[in-house]
Write a protein that holds these residues in place. Structure first.
Motif, PDB file in Angstrom:
ATOM      1  N   PRO A 172      71.998   5.050  -8.677  1.00 52.21           N
ATOM      2  CA  PRO A 172      70.785   5.874  -8.539  1.00 52.21           C
ATOM      3  C   PRO A 172      71.045   7.194  -7.811  1.00 52.21           C
ATOM      4  CG  PRO A 172      70.305   3.581  -8.002  1.00 52.21           C
ATOM      5  CD  PRO A 172      71.797   3.666  -8.218  1.00 52.21           C
ATOM      6  N   LYS A 173      70.369   8.226  -8.278  1.00 51.28           N
ATOM      7  CA  LYS A 173      70.380   9.586  -7.724  1.00 51.28           C
ATOM      8  C   LYS A 173      71.652  10.370  -8.028  1.00 51.28           C
ATOM      9  CE  LYS A 173      67.014  10.285  -6.666  1.00 51.28           C
ATOM     10  NZ  LYS A 173      65.869  10.285  -7.643  1.00 51.28           N
ATOM     11  N   SER A 174      72.286  10.031  -9.142  1.00 46.80           N
ATOM     12  CA  SER A 174      73.541  10.702  -9.520  1.00 46.80           C
ATOM     13  C   SER A 174      73.370  11.695 -10.664  1.00 46.80           C
ATOM     14  CB  SER A 174      74.577   9.651  -9.923  1.00 46.80           C
ATOM     15  OG  SER A 174      74.811   8.766  -8.857  1.00 46.80           O
ATOM     16  N   GLY A 175      72.134  11.877 -11.139  1.00 45.03           N
ATOM     17  CA  GLY A 175      71.917  12.817 -12.246  1.00 45.03           C
ATOM     18  C   GLY A 175      71.574  12.122 -13.557  1.00 45.03           C
ATOM     19  N   THR A 176      71.100  10.889 -13.453  1.00 43.18           N
ATOM     20  CA  THR A 176      70.754  10.080 -14.630  1.00 43.18           C
ATOM     21  C   THR A 176      69.821  10.825 -15.593  1.00 43.18           C
ATOM     22  OG1 THR A 176      70.547   8.359 -12.945  1.00 43.18           O
ATOM     23  CG2 THR A 176      70.006   7.735 -15.212  1.00 43.18           C
ATOM     24  N   HIS A 177      68.722  11.349 -15.023  1.00 43.91           N
ATOM     25  CA  HIS A 177      67.714  11.954 -15.892  1.00 43.91           C
ATOM     26  C   HIS A 177      68.228  13.223 -16.563  1.00 43.91           C
ATOM     27  CE1 HIS A 177      65.296   9.067 -13.707  1.00 43.91           C
ATOM     28  NE2 HIS A 177      64.401   9.179 -14.663  1.00 43.91           N
ATOM     29  N   TRP A 178      69.072  13.920 -15.860  1.00 42.42           N
ATOM     30  CA  TRP A 178      69.684  15.123 -16.464  1.00 42.42           C
ATOM     31  C   TRP A 178      70.528  14.703 -17.668  1.00 42.42           C
ATOM     32  CZ3 TRP A 178      73.578  18.724 -13.420  1.00 42.42           C
ATOM     33  CH2 TRP A 178      73.729  19.916 -14.120  1.00 42.42           C
ATOM     34  N   ILE A 234      79.124  10.149 -12.132  1.00 40.22           N
ATOM     35  CA  ILE A 234      79.166   9.926 -10.688  1.00 40.22           C
ATOM     36  C   ILE A 234      78.924  11.245  -9.952  1.00 40.22           C
ATOM     37  CG2 ILE A 234      80.712   7.939 -10.943  1.00 40.22           C
ATOM     38  CD1 ILE A 234      82.880   9.621  -9.543  1.00 40.22           C
ATOM     39  N   ARG A 235      78.554  11.106  -8.687  1.00 39.23           N
ATOM     40  CA  ARG A 235      78.188  12.282  -7.881  1.00 39.23           C
ATOM     41  C   ARG A 235      78.686  12.064  -6.468  1.00 39.23           C
ATOM     42  NH1 ARG A 235      71.887  14.237  -6.689  1.00 39.23           N
ATOM     43  NH2 ARG A 235      72.428  16.386  -6.133  1.00 39.23           N
ATOM     44  N   ASN A 236      78.974  13.145  -5.775  1.00 43.69           N
ATOM     45  CA  ASN A 236      79.348  13.045  -4.363  1.00 43.69           C
ATOM     46  C   ASN A 236      78.383  12.081  -3.650  1.00 43.69           C
ATOM     47  OD1 ASN A 236      79.762  13.424  -1.632  1.00 43.69           O
ATOM     48  ND2 ASN A 236      80.124  15.622  -1.825  1.00 43.69           N
ATOM     49  N   VAL A 257      71.647  11.588   0.424  1.00 45.09           N
ATOM     50  CA  VAL A 257      70.561  12.493   0.834  1.00 45.09           C
ATOM     51  C   VAL A 257      69.447  12.489  -0.214  1.00 45.09           C
ATOM     52  CG1 VAL A 257      69.998  14.946   1.187  1.00 45.09           C
ATOM     53  CG2 VAL A 257      71.986  13.943   2.336  1.00 45.09           C
ATOM     54  N   SER A 258      69.832  12.547  -1.476  1.00 51.80           N
ATOM     55  CA  SER A 258      68.842  12.526  -2.555  1.00 51.80           C
ATOM     56  C   SER A 258      68.019  11.236  -2.490  1.00 51.80           C
ATOM     57  CB  SER A 258      69.564  12.646  -3.904  1.00 51.80           C
ATOM     58  OG  SER A 258      68.661  12.604  -4.976  1.00 51.80           O
ATOM     59  N   GLY A 259      68.686  10.125  -2.225  1.00 51.24           N
ATOM     60  CA  GLY A 259      68.000   8.825  -2.134  1.00 51.24           C
ATOM     61  C   GLY A 259      67.038   8.778  -0.958  1.00 51.24           C
ATOM     62  N   HIS A 306      81.439  13.920 -13.795  1.00 54.06           N
ATOM     63  CA  HIS A 306      80.966  14.214 -12.444  1.00 54.06           C
ATOM     64  C   HIS A 306      79.751  15.137 -12.506  1.00 54.06           C
ATOM     65  CE1 HIS A 306      85.241  13.179 -11.998  1.00 54.06           C
ATOM     66  NE2 HIS A 306      84.819  12.588 -10.894  1.00 54.06           N
ATOM     67  N   TYR A 307      78.772  14.835 -11.695  1.00 51.76           N
ATOM     68  CA  TYR A 307      77.595  15.702 -11.575  1.00 51.76           C
ATOM     69  C   TYR A 307      78.049  17.126 -11.232  1.00 51.76           C
ATOM     70  CZ  TYR A 307      73.226  17.523  -9.540  1.00 51.76           C
ATOM     71  OH  TYR A 307      72.124  18.286  -9.234  1.00 51.76           O
ATOM     72  N   GLU A 308      79.034  17.227 -10.346  1.00 56.54           N
ATOM     73  CA  GLU A 308      79.485  18.535  -9.855  1.00 56.54           C
ATOM     74  C   GLU A 308      80.080  19.365 -10.997  1.00 56.54           C
ATOM     75  OE1 GLU A 308      80.084  15.592  -8.427  1.00 56.54           O
ATOM     76  OE2 GLU A 308      78.800  15.834  -6.681  1.00 56.54           O
ATOM     77  N   LEU A 366      62.066  15.933  -9.424  1.00 59.25           N
ATOM     78  CA  LEU A 366      63.289  16.731  -9.584  1.00 59.25           C
ATOM     79  C   LEU A 366      63.365  17.646  -8.367  1.00 59.25           C
ATOM     80  CD1 LEU A 366      62.400  17.165 -13.260  1.00 59.25           C
ATOM     81  CD2 LEU A 366      64.583  16.204 -12.562  1.00 59.25           C
ATOM     82  N   ARG A 367      64.129  17.271  -7.393  1.00 62.87           N
ATOM     83  CA  ARG A 367      64.101  17.918  -6.084  1.00 62.87           C
ATOM     84  C   ARG A 367      64.888  19.227  -6.129  1.00 62.87           C
ATOM     85  NH1 ARG A 367      66.753  17.385  -0.930  1.00 62.87           N
ATOM     86  NH2 ARG A 367      68.516  16.672  -2.149  1.00 62.87           N
ATOM     87  N   LYS A 368      66.126  19.260  -5.592  1.00 62.42           N
ATOM     88  CA  LYS A 368      66.846  20.544  -5.541  1.00 62.42           C
ATOM     89  C   LYS A 368      67.771  20.752  -6.731  1.00 62.42           C
ATOM     90  CE  LYS A 368      67.099  21.689  -0.662  1.00 62.42           C
ATOM     91  NZ  LYS A 368      68.036  21.866   0.459  1.00 62.42           N
ATOM     92  N   GLY A 369      68.457  19.684  -7.109  1.00 58.07           N
ATOM     93  CA  GLY A 369      69.379  19.802  -8.246  1.00 58.07           C
ATOM     94  C   GLY A 369      70.587  20.660  -7.955  1.00 58.07           C
ATOM     95  N   VAL A 370      71.161  20.506  -6.752  1.00 55.06           N
ATOM     96  CA  VAL A 370      72.366  21.284  -6.403  1.00 55.06           C
ATOM     97  C   VAL A 370      73.456  20.342  -5.896  1.00 55.06           C
ATOM     98  CG1 VAL A 370      71.051  23.368  -5.800  1.00 55.06           C
ATOM     99  CG2 VAL A 370      71.607  21.699  -4.003  1.00 55.06           C
TER     100      VAL A 370
HETATM  101  N1  LIG Z   1      68.610  19.416 -14.881  1.00 58.00           N
HETATM  102  C1  LIG Z   1      69.106  19.086 -13.691  1.00 58.00           C
HETATM  103  N2  LIG Z   1      70.031  19.862 -13.099  1.00 58.00           N
HETATM  104  C2  LIG Z   1      70.560  19.555 -11.889  1.00 58.00           C
HETATM  105  N3  LIG Z   1      70.195  18.449 -11.177  1.00 58.00           N
HETATM  106  C3  LIG Z   1      69.271  17.649 -11.726  1.00 58.00           C
HETATM  107  C4  LIG Z   1      68.690  17.907 -12.995  1.00 58.00           C
HETATM  108  N4  LIG Z   1      67.817  16.906 -13.254  1.00 58.00           N
HETATM  109  C5  LIG Z   1      67.851  16.078 -12.201  1.00 58.00           C
HETATM  110  N5  LIG Z   1      68.704  16.508 -11.277  1.00 58.00           N
HETATM  111  C6  LIG Z   1      68.970  15.946  -9.944  1.00 58.00           C
HETATM  112  O1  LIG Z   1      69.473  14.609 -10.064  1.00 58.00           O
HETATM  113  C7  LIG Z   1      69.035  13.844  -8.924  1.00 58.00           C
HETATM  114  C8  LIG Z   1      68.270  12.630  -9.395  1.00 58.00           C
HETATM  115  O2  LIG Z   1      69.218  11.737  -9.945  1.00 58.00           O
HETATM  116  P1  LIG Z   1      68.796  10.575 -10.951  1.00 58.00           P
HETATM  117  O3  LIG Z   1      68.162  11.148 -12.153  1.00 58.00           O
HETATM  118  O4  LIG Z   1      70.018   9.745 -11.123  1.00 58.00           O
HETATM  119  O5  LIG Z   1      67.709   9.765 -10.112  1.00 58.00           O
HETATM  120  S1  LIG Z   1      67.223   8.276 -10.415  1.00 58.00           S
HETATM  121  O6  LIG Z   1      68.027   7.377  -9.587  1.00 58.00           O
HETATM  122  O7  LIG Z   1      67.381   7.954 -11.822  1.00 58.00           O
HETATM  123  O8  LIG Z   1      65.807   8.285  -9.964  1.00 58.00           O
HETATM  124  C9  LIG Z   1      68.149  14.766  -8.094  1.00 58.00           C
HETATM  125  O9  LIG Z   1      69.007  15.346  -7.116  1.00 58.00           O
HETATM  126  P2  LIG Z   1      68.503  15.981  -5.735  1.00 58.00           P
HETATM  127  O10 LIG Z   1      67.820  17.267  -6.113  1.00 58.00           O
HETATM  128  O11 LIG Z   1      69.746  16.227  -4.942  1.00 58.00           O
HETATM  129  O12 LIG Z   1      67.584  15.007  -5.079  1.00 58.00           O
HETATM  130  C10 LIG Z   1      67.702  15.757  -9.143  1.00 58.00           C
HETATM  131  O13 LIG Z   1      67.227  16.971  -8.637  1.00 58.00           O
END
Ligand SMILES: Nc1ncnc2c1ncn2[C@@H]1O[C@H](COP(=O)(O)OS(=O)(=O)O)[C@@H](OP(=O)(O)O)[C@H]1O
Length: 303
Positions: A60-66, A137-139, A145-147, A200-202, A264-268
């Motif tokens: 969770p919180k590794s960029g799944t939705h992206w 995977i993500r750092n 922090v995202s979690g 990698h998310y990065e 969708l919080r910061k995404g960085v």
């Molecule tokens: N399009 C895009 N670009 C960059 N980053 C993005 C994008 N979509 C989702 N995110 C960031 O991914 C983090 C959420 O991860 P997950 O989707 O795996 O969350 S979940 O566990 O399925 O709820 C969460 O990271 P944080 O911003 O660090 O909290 C999201 O902001």
């Protein structure tokens, strides 16, 4: 018979296993989760993966939705109609969530499937089928922090009083889906299999276009330049924030409370530097060295 998991209170899935040895220690905390309801789901173990399935696998919180947004857009060759008319959880349902699982079983292929589960809890057919697995995977410091921020938004996450409490739980593996270290190592054991791609998310963040090209190559797909541009445009974090099929406003008020923060919080990359203390970062690094010793450092290209 031992029941070990309920995913979320509004869509309860429980898995049952024959022996305690099938349950990894790091998941045992889930038994203690409030609202836990046992429900037999032997059927889950018999789920049949098909060769044209694509599984997005993440802690969770590794960029799944992206990743789901990108895969959806690759499927439609950049046409945004699908992502703008069907909720993200229906486009690539989570296999561990009961109502989504049932929808998946009934779905004609090719299917997009999602999971946050550790490798030992996936139906065994995954490992004999040619279904493709994309492991993102993500750092883990950013994951942590995202979690933490997500726990204020989503009641399925452990409610904690402080970042320090979440930090300690994360290092102990006492969080949803257990230890990041074991989860990650478990899935990485598939390295070398043709049907497995680790990303990698990065890398996705730094060079989204090349990473999408890599995904297309893995899936045997090609995109024309304008189709690729459309995938990039519609999977950007801003486009996802503006898309009600992807920003979870449709779920607001269930176990999501978007008053406490956006989905969708910061995404960085590297936001951990704004939140973890030097002492926390050092303690994290010590744990990382200990747990991931033996794995090549190039598997973890982050600072
Ligand atoms: N399009 C895009 N670009 C960059 N980053 C993005 C994008 N979509 C989702 N995110 C960031 O991914 C983090 C959420 O991860 P997950 O989707 O795996 O969350 S979940 O566990 O399925 O709820 C969460 O990271 P944080 O911003 O660090 O909290 C999201 O902001």
């Amino acid at each position: 018979m031992l029941t070990i998991m309920q995913w979320a209170q509004h869509c309860p899935l429980t898995l049952e296993f024959d022996t305690a040895s099938e349950v990894s220690e790091e998941l045992l905390y889930l038994k203690k989760k409030e609202g836990y309801v046992g429900k037999h789901s032997r059927q889950y173990r018999d789920f049949v993966f098909k060769e044209d399935d694509v599984l997005t696998l993440t802690y969770p919180k590794s960029g799944t939705h992206w990743m789901i947004e990108i895969l959806s857009l690759i499927r439609t060759k950049g046409d945004p109609k699908w992502i703008q008319s069907v909720p993200i959880w229906d486009r690539s349902p989570w296999i561990e969530i009961l109502n989504m699982y049932e929808a998946l079983e009934a779905q004609e292929g090719p299917r997009l499937i999602t999971s946050h589960l550790p490798i030992q809890l996936l139906p065994k057919s995954l490992f004999t089928s040619k279904a493709k697995v994309i492991h993102l995977i993500r750092n883990p410091k950013d994951v942590l922090v995202s979690g933490y921020f997500f726990s204020k938004v989503c009641s399925s996450f452990e409610q904690v009083a402080s970042l320090q409490e979440h930090f300690e739980r994360f290092l102990q593996g006492n969080v949803l889906c257990g230890s990041w270290f074991e989860h990650t190592q478990g899935w990485m054991s598939m390295r070398g299999k043709e049907s497995y791609l680790m990303l990698h998310y990065e890398e996705l963040k730094r060079d989204t276009r090349s990473t999408i090209e890599k995904i297309c190559q893995f899936l045997g797909k090609t995109l024309e330049p304008e189709e690729m541009n459309s995938v990039l445009k519609h999977s950007s974090i801003q486009a996802m924030r503006d898309n009600k099929m992807s920003n979870y406003t449709l779920m607001d008020g269930s176990n999501f409370n978007l008053k406490n923060g956006p989905f969708l919080r910061k995404g960085v990359s590297g936001d951990w530097k704004n939140h973890l203390t030097v002492a926390q970062a050092e303690a994290f690094d010590r744990m990382f060295q200990e747990k991931m010793a033996g794995l090549p450092p190039e598997l973890f290209p982050w600072d």
